[in-house]
Enzyme design. Sequence first.
Site, PDB file in Angstrom:
ATOM      1  CG  HIS A  61      -0.307   0.317   2.499  1.00  0.00           C
ATOM      2  ND1 HIS A  61       0.529  -0.585   3.121  1.00  0.00           N
ATOM      3  CD2 HIS A  61      -0.345   1.397   3.293  1.00  0.00           C
ATOM      4  CE1 HIS A  61       0.976  -0.044   4.241  1.00  0.00           C
ATOM      5  NE2 HIS A  61       0.462   1.161   4.376  1.00  0.00           N
ATOM      6  NE  ARG A  62       1.467   5.825   3.016  1.00  0.00           N
ATOM      7  CZ  ARG A  62       1.580   7.059   3.472  1.00  0.00           C
ATOM      8  NH1 ARG A  62       2.757   7.617   3.599  1.00  0.00           N
ATOM      9  NH2 ARG A  62       0.522   7.735   3.822  1.00  0.00           N
ATOM     10  CE  LYS A  66      14.183   0.473   5.797  1.00  0.00           C
ATOM     11  NZ  LYS A  66      14.943  -0.794   5.950  1.00  0.00           N
ATOM     12  CE  LYS A  90       8.103  -3.758  14.135  1.00  0.00           C
ATOM     13  NZ  LYS A  90       9.422  -4.450  14.193  1.00  0.00           N
ATOM     14  CG  ASP A  95       2.339   8.799  11.169  1.00  0.00           C
ATOM     15  OD1 ASP A  95       1.483   8.052  10.667  1.00  0.00           O
ATOM     16  OD2 ASP A  95       2.077   9.656  12.041  1.00  0.00           O
ATOM     17  CE  LYS A 102      12.092  -8.917  10.438  1.00  0.00           C
ATOM     18  NZ  LYS A 102      11.791  -7.709  11.210  1.00  0.00           N
ATOM     19  CB  SER A 359      15.473   2.025   8.787  1.00  0.00           C
ATOM     20  OG  SER A 359      16.337   1.017   9.231  1.00  0.00           O
TER      21      SER A 359
HETATM   22  N1  GLU Z   1      14.476  -5.483  11.811  1.00  0.00           N
HETATM   23  C1  GLU Z   1      14.007  -4.305  12.448  1.00  0.00           C
HETATM   24  C2  GLU Z   1      12.562  -4.471  12.898  1.00  0.00           C
HETATM   25  O1  GLU Z   1      12.097  -5.548  13.134  1.00  0.00           O
HETATM   26  C3  GLU Z   1      14.278  -3.052  11.645  1.00  0.00           C
HETATM   27  C4  GLU Z   1      13.680  -2.978  10.280  1.00  0.00           C
HETATM   28  C5  GLU Z   1      14.159  -1.807   9.448  1.00  0.00           C
HETATM   29  O2  GLU Z   1      14.910  -0.985   9.937  1.00  0.00           O
HETATM   30  O3  GLU Z   1      13.764  -1.755   8.293  1.00  0.00           O
HETATM   31  O4  GLU Z   1      11.857  -3.515  13.115  1.00  0.00           O
END
Ligand code: GLU
Length: 468
Positions: A61-62, A66, A90, A95, A102, A359
């Site tokens: 959706h975005r 990540k 998350k 935001d 993952k 990040s």
């Molecule tokens: N692995 C981390 C998490 O579970 C960081 C993910 C990230 O920085 O993209 O939130």
Amino acid sequence: MSEFLKSVYRSFDKAAQFTNIHKGLLEQIRVSNAVYRINFPVRFGNSYRVIEAYRVQHSHHRLPTKGGIRYSPTVNQEEVEALAALMTYKCAIVDVPFGGAKGGVKINPRELSDKQLERVTRRYTMELLRRNFIGPAIDVPAPDYGTGPKVMAWILDTYMTFKIGELNAAACVTGKPVAQQGIRGRKEATGRGVYYGLREYMQLKSEMKRLGLTPGTKGKTVVVQGLGNVGSHFARIAHEEGEMKIIGVVEMEGSFYNPDGIDIPALLRYRKEKGTIEGFEGVQKLPKQDDALYLECDVLVPAALEGVIHSGNMKKIKAKIIAEAANGPLTMEADDFLTKKGVAILPDVYLNAGGVTVSYFEWLKNISHVRFGRLEKRFQEQHSGQMIDLIEEITGKRVTKRDKQFIIKGADEIDIVRSGLEETMVTAFYQVYEVFKRRKHVNDLRTAAFITALQKIANDYLALRIFP
Ligand code: GLU
């Protein structure tokens, strides 16, 4: 279905009933949008090993999507799917304008040499590249359990080898070493975010009263399970900035205890040097591996892997607050049982979002090609200096040299990153807490956090007009 994925789905369903999001849209949000499963060969000496690996993009959706990459011998598709889904929620809660993803590679990084790890990482990155599963605008990996800045540097290097001339190539992965286009403050970010979230919660008078605690973090007793990247930074910051008393730690080598509070910086230094806590003078070793988990304490911080508190040990937990620094540390039964018992659970999906938040800052730095603070720092300093001169002139009094230095100092990258992280964690906390307080039948922060996430994601979909 695995216990972990089931528990993510259950939190989703529990929250969904409090929203008026269309059923079809809910289903679209719930499922993994793309799952890539690969087996690739890697040559180790004279033999080959076939390696099982995954990348799951939970929500498009975005974009980009990540989320970290996990190296662990227990990686499996459902675990990666559960973790990818958590990333979506998350990001929405804090935001961060990304979908969730993952990755997982089924290896034990402790058993492999650096050379072997590099081989696996480069090959995995090539597999992602081949399927268009990596890129600054597509999908951006980061560290997770079993990986760190070194692995991220190999990913970047492999990516750049194939994408010569791509202006924003450095933004294809985050959590890189600072010298290789990373950002200051990323390593400590998850632990620091956990501390900010916990600190906000512990300032709430009504909540603390319910738990029989006074507001504030100072002097509160804490047990930390797992002293990896997340747990060790959390412990240090809680000790130094929150003046909390870390009375117990659980690690692979066992449980360690000091009722007067462990000297965390000394313990971390010792462990770094010796590779173990064993022999550190400031603690006593408890008889059984997990004994410290069951200590009487104000806050328990599971900071390693999922499922550590389960039906078999939940009754022994005596903490008043559980701060979920890890992803999914409580099984469903444990979550239900402890919530009913009145334990306050600060959910992973909010509490450990500090990592992905920083990040996001790293990604911004990479696509803007400029370090935070570079443009305005000197201007700020001159401006504040002139203000002080003026005040001195008008009042006829002098500001001490120390105060002057403190007021004048312009913001460096690390100051901006920490400030942005604090702002993010505090704002998100009150958004979630507001839902928790206002919704009559919502009696846990996890459900409140999921409601917050679902509403934001649904709004995104509606704006995209995918679901008119
Ligand atoms: N692995 C981390 C998490 O579970 C960081 C993910 C990230 O920085 O993209 O939130």
